[in-house]
Scaffold this motif. Structure first.
Motif, PDB file in Angstrom:
ATOM      1  N   GLU A  33       0.838  -1.206   0.000  1.00  9.76           N
ATOM      2  CA  GLU A  33       0.000   0.000   0.000  1.00  9.76           C
ATOM      3  C   GLU A  33       0.868   1.248   0.000  1.00  9.76           C
ATOM      4  N   ARG A  34       1.981   1.235   0.733  1.00  7.62           N
ATOM      5  CA  ARG A  34       2.902   2.374   0.723  1.00  7.62           C
ATOM      6  C   ARG A  34       3.476   2.579  -0.679  1.00  7.62           C
ATOM      7  N   GLU A  35       3.805   1.471  -1.345  1.00  3.09           N
ATOM      8  CA  GLU A  35       4.335   1.567  -2.710  1.00  3.09           C
ATOM      9  C   GLU A  35       3.298   2.152  -3.663  1.00  3.09           C
ATOM     10  N   GLU A  36       2.029   1.780  -3.460  1.00  2.60           N
ATOM     11  CA  GLU A  36       0.950   2.322  -4.298  1.00  2.60           C
ATOM     12  C   GLU A  36       0.757   3.813  -4.032  1.00  2.60           C
ATOM     13  N   LEU A  81       9.587 -12.607   5.277  1.00  2.00           N
ATOM     14  CA  LEU A  81       9.132 -11.906   4.073  1.00  2.00           C
ATOM     15  C   LEU A  81      10.260 -11.803   3.050  1.00  2.00           C
ATOM     16  N   PHE A  82      11.492 -11.584   3.539  1.00  3.98           N
ATOM     17  CA  PHE A  82      12.643 -11.555   2.630  1.00  3.98           C
ATOM     18  C   PHE A  82      12.906 -12.952   2.063  1.00  3.98           C
ATOM     19  N   ASN A  83      12.911 -13.959   2.943  1.00  2.00           N
ATOM     20  CA  ASN A  83      13.262 -15.319   2.534  1.00  2.00           C
ATOM     21  C   ASN A  83      12.242 -15.943   1.586  1.00  2.00           C
ATOM     22  N   GLY A  88      19.032  -0.486  -1.533  1.00  2.00           N
ATOM     23  CA  GLY A  88      19.728   0.312  -0.530  1.00  2.00           C
ATOM     24  C   GLY A  88      19.175  -0.075   0.830  1.00  2.00           C
ATOM     25  N   LYS A  89      18.685   0.906   1.586  1.00  4.66           N
ATOM     26  CA  LYS A  89      18.045   0.615   2.869  1.00  4.66           C
ATOM     27  C   LYS A  89      16.545   0.437   2.710  1.00  4.66           C
ATOM     28  N   GLU A  90      16.009   0.827   1.557  1.00  5.46           N
ATOM     29  CA  GLU A  90      14.560   0.810   1.354  1.00  5.46           C
ATOM     30  C   GLU A  90      14.042  -0.593   1.071  1.00  5.46           C
ATOM     31  N   ILE A  91      12.838  -0.872   1.558  1.00  7.75           N
ATOM     32  CA  ILE A  91      12.181  -2.160   1.315  1.00  7.75           C
ATOM     33  C   ILE A  91      11.140  -1.975   0.217  1.00  7.75           C
ATOM     34  N   ILE A  92      11.224  -2.800  -0.819  1.00  3.81           N
ATOM     35  CA  ILE A  92      10.241  -2.724  -1.903  1.00  3.81           C
ATOM     36  C   ILE A  92       9.617  -4.103  -2.123  1.00  3.81           C
ATOM     37  N   PRO A  93       8.335  -4.135  -2.489  1.00  6.33           N
ATOM     38  CA  PRO A  93       7.689  -5.435  -2.727  1.00  6.33           C
ATOM     39  C   PRO A  93       8.090  -6.006  -4.086  1.00  6.33           C
ATOM     40  N   THR A  94       8.174  -7.314  -4.175  1.00  7.65           N
ATOM     41  CA  THR A  94       8.450  -7.975  -5.459  1.00  7.65           C
ATOM     42  C   THR A  94       7.126  -8.243  -6.175  1.00  7.65           C
ATOM     43  N   LEU A 120       0.647 -12.073  -4.438  1.00  2.52           N
ATOM     44  CA  LEU A 120       0.125 -12.780  -3.270  1.00  2.52           C
ATOM     45  C   LEU A 120      -0.970 -11.961  -2.595  1.00  2.52           C
ATOM     46  N   ILE A 121      -0.736 -10.661  -2.426  1.00  5.88           N
ATOM     47  CA  ILE A 121      -1.723  -9.811  -1.752  1.00  5.88           C
ATOM     48  C   ILE A 121      -3.010  -9.730  -2.579  1.00  5.88           C
ATOM     49  N   ASP A 122      -2.893  -9.823  -3.887  1.00  2.49           N
ATOM     50  CA  ASP A 122      -4.098  -9.841  -4.733  1.00  2.49           C
ATOM     51  C   ASP A 122      -4.875 -11.146  -4.570  1.00  2.49           C
ATOM     52  N   LEU A 123      -4.136 -12.223  -4.217  1.00  3.46           N
ATOM     53  CA  LEU A 123      -4.760 -13.549  -4.183  1.00  3.46           C
ATOM     54  C   LEU A 123      -5.323 -13.929  -2.810  1.00  3.46           C
TER      55      LEU A 123
END
Length: 734
Positions: A201-204, A529-531, A539-545, A551-554
């Motif tokens: 949601e943050r990415e959106e 979540l990473f694994n 960098g230091k930022e986390i982004i969704p793949t 997965l969140i859509d499903l």
């Protein structure tokens, strides 16, 4: 007269207790003295049984066998530590053992570790509970003087069992349903899924954000700088023409000081550390992951015994700790802290509500130094950094507030208002601890970077004339929300109500239940979540793949909400206090698992492997997927049952000889090469290592000993955790 058996969680803790209880006989998996026998677990030795234990047909993953809802959950010995369990069982079954003291970690999960072993062994003799927050000799002696009846903690155990069974019922059922439905290695859970949803949601929000130009106007006198403000105190101008009009109006003009406001201010020290706050700060200052910080803390707590129990959610100490403060201050009165600690000791310690509050403590108090004194040079750099952070915060809360005079100047120039701020320090107070620390001030992602900054102001009074040497118009843009990093993600997990829209009643519920996960589990959740390759780092930022987004859509909508887990945690808390029946909770979880499986079964959504490569798996022949982990890039087989993987490249600590950035190691075997992604330097691993050896002297003997000691200590950390061991068998790795 028989002996008393003590069950510890790890061998290192068993040794500490054994030293105090004078258990000098070393058995294969126990220590023994005249009165006590001590044995130990290795984290979890027992866990909930796999589905096929209930029905052999459940060994094969199929939508037809879902949902899996055992009438009674069974326990099983974890295979990789089964031999050690057998040894512990022998000790517990000895005829000369009259009672048992449970000395596992003083928390819900620690209770589960010990009680499951007791249940699986069938131990039926009296049980007492040791509940201590540090591993010093004094803490152990005091703890044995005030042992509690084991029955006092049965509700806590029941709560832990309910948590484990709920995770099994929801996690395994939904994971199997998603994997079978979409032929992809997908997993979901009551905590990790809402966190992933927040990241997406943050990415959106960032994608939807449209930047707007705005302007600020600054005027310089020969002594200081002022900033334009409108009548509402706002300095941003979104109308370019208006900004230019103001600029023309004040350029080269003189004005008057119309107000000088002076306010005496006090700033008190931040509260003591709980685990989440420490993880957040360590990530911000040193870049340590939440998992790394917890691992460092465990060593400082267990191996060095210089800090109290790390898995705490309290930022206060109880009144019974106050008499121990002088000894704790003496323990840290070395080096740069000596003068400060001795200064506090000379005066009476004022145990004010800023750090002493019995009402704000649950199972454990805040993280503080123990009475154990040590040579800090024995710690490695990471351990020293964390230890220093805790010492500084500990000293800070016992020092006076930081006092200063805040000065705000308001000037009028040709009808326009300009302001400036300054600060005169009256007493440094607790900030003396941080004199050499540039990282004291917290980064606030919502902070207005264009806000007025404090500066040194000349002696000035109302009615004085000023004239601008220059006036500047600065063109800026509004900024989108920042991506999560591990520090801000921990904040979001602790207070998800700030990041998800909901009504006030639901927000209150989340606040009261402590957010998503617990202080003990948040680091592991982020790692999972990473694994599972749902998120990656830039960098230091986390982004969704792409996998995480899909997965969140499903997953069913209810599973994405942080409110769901908050309600569960509230019910688990009620169970731990004996105010709710555990069976009622588990029955609700079974109904919910059934509902979620049905939603997945009836879904018409699709999953697409958009990271499919041309490389074929050498084991099963199917095309492999390219994924990014925290340590590098790898190929993994798309077939869940195959699970073959190959490392393509990994990030290293080796530095580029040209630009000094960290190098990436690519390839396999003899063909491995170091590559710099910054300046494109390349060199074979073999020649790089040869050059490195030629340019460096042999390692100092003391450094080698410290490194070996560190490895030995890390090998003594818990091997198993109940649910992670169960989920690891699901092979959720692509």
């Amino acid at each position: 007269m028989g002996k008393i058996l003590v069950l510890a969680e790890k061998p290192s803790v068993a040794r500490d207790i054994g030293k105090v209880l004078k258990c000098n006989i070393n058995g294969k998996s126990y220590l023994e003295g005249d009165k006590y026998v001590i044995t130990w677990a290795l984290g979890h030795l027992v866990t909930l049984a796999d589905p096929d234990i209930y029905d052999i047909n459940l060994k094969k993953w199929s939508m037809d066998t879902l949902p899996m809802l055992p009438k009674k959950m069974e326990l099983t010995v974890i295979p990789k530590t089964a031999k050690h369990f057998g040894e512990v069982r022998k000790v517990m079954k000895r005829n000369d053992i009259d009672e048992l003291i449970l000395a596992t970690d003083p928390a819900r999960e620690g209770e589960l570790v010990g009680r499951w072993i007791i249940e699986k062994v069938g131990f039926r003799k009296p049980i007492k509970r040791l509940w201590i927050s540090s591993q010093t000799d004094k803490a152990i002696i005091d703890g044995f003087k005030r042992l509690k009846p084991g029955n006092d903690y049965l509700n806590l155990y029941q709560s832990a069992v309910c948590r484990a069974e709920a995770d099994w019922l929801i996690g395994l059922n939904v994971t199997r349903a998603l994997t079978c439905k979409y032929n992809a290695q997908l997993s979901a859970g009551r905590v990790q899924t809402p966190i992933l949803s927040m990241i997406i949601e943050r990415e959106e929000e960032i994608k939807r954000f449209k930047p707007k130009d705005y302007y600020i106007i600054t005027g310089k006198t020969k002594d200081f700088k002022l900033q334009w403000q409108n009548k509402n105190g706002n300095s941003k101008i979104f109308d370019e023409n208006f900004a230019k009009e103001v600029l023309m109006k004040v350029t080269g003009k003189s004005g008057k000081i119309i107000d000088v406001e002076e306010n005496n201010r006090k700033q008190y020290s931040p509260a003591l550390y709980d685990l989440t706050e420490l993880q957040r700060e360590a990530n911000r200052i040193y870049g340590y992951s939440a998992k790394e910080t917890l691992s460092i803390m465990q060593r400082l707590y267990e191996n060095y015994k210089v800090l109290t129990y790390p898995r705490t959610d309290s930022r206060y100490i109880s009144s019974d700790i106050v008499p121990t403060l002088p000894d704790r201050l003496k323990a840290v009165s070395f080096g740069q802290y000596g003068k400060i600690a001795n200064g506090i000791l000379k005066n009476k310690i004022v145990s004010h509500k800023g750090f002493v509050d019995d009402k704000k403590i649950t199972d454990h108090h805040a993280i503080i130094p123990t009475e154990e004194r040590m040579n800090i040079s024995n710690l490695n750099n990471e351990e020293r950094n964390i230890y220093n952070m805790v010492i500084k915060r500990f000293l800070s809360v016992m020092l006076p507030p930081f006092e200063y005079l805040q000065i705000t100047i308001k000037a009028e120039v040709n009808g326009e208002i300009f302001t400036a701020k300054g600060k005169i320090v009256k007493s440094k107070g607790w900030k003396t601890v941080y004199d050499s620390d540039e990282n004291l001030e917290e980064n606030n992602e919502d902070k207005n970077a264009e806000g007025l900054k404090d500066q040194i102001l000349p002696m000035i009074k109302k009615g004085d004339n000023i004239s601008f040497v220059s006036v500047d118009l600065h063109k800026l843009q509004t900024k989108p929300p920042t991506r999560f990093n591990e520090a801000t993600l921990l904040s979001a997990m602790e207070n998800p109500q700030k990041y998800v829209q909901m009504d006030s009643e639901l927000s209150k519920t989340l606040g009261e239940t402590g957010g998503l996960g617990t202080v003990a589990t948040r680091a592991d959740i982020i790692e999972k979540l990473f694994n599972a390759f749902y998120i990656e780092k830039k960098g230091k930022e986390i982004i969704p793949t792409s996998k995480g987004r899909q997965l969140i859509d499903l997953v069913p909508d209810e599973l994405k909400s942080p409110l769901l887990t908050a309600k569960w945690e509230r019910e688990l808390d009620l169970i731990s206090k004996g105010k709710m029946d555990g069976n009622t909770f588990v029955d609700k979880m079974k109904q919910y698992a059934e509902k979620l499986v049905k939603i997945v079964k009836n879904s018409t959504d699709k999953y697409i492997h958009d990271n499919l490569t041309g490389n074929k798996c050498p084991v099963c022949g199917k095309h492999m997927l390219e994924v990014k982990s925290k340590t590098g890039r790898m190929l993994v087989c798309q077939d869940r049952e195959c699970g073959h993987r190959e490392m393509l490249s990994r990030f290293t600590n080796a530095r580029c000889p040209e630009c000094h950035k960290k190098l990436e190691l690519r390839g396999q075997g003899e063909g491995q090469i170091y590559v710099c992604t910054n300046c494109h330097f390349k060199e074979k691993l073999s020649s790089f290592n040869k050059r490195f050896k030629e340019n460096n002297h042999k390692a100092d003997k003391r450094d080698v000993e410290k490194y070996i000691k560190k490895l030995r200590e890390e090998n003594e950390t818990p091997i198993n955790s109940a649910l992670s061991d169960a989920l690891s068998k699901l092979n959720l790795n692509s």
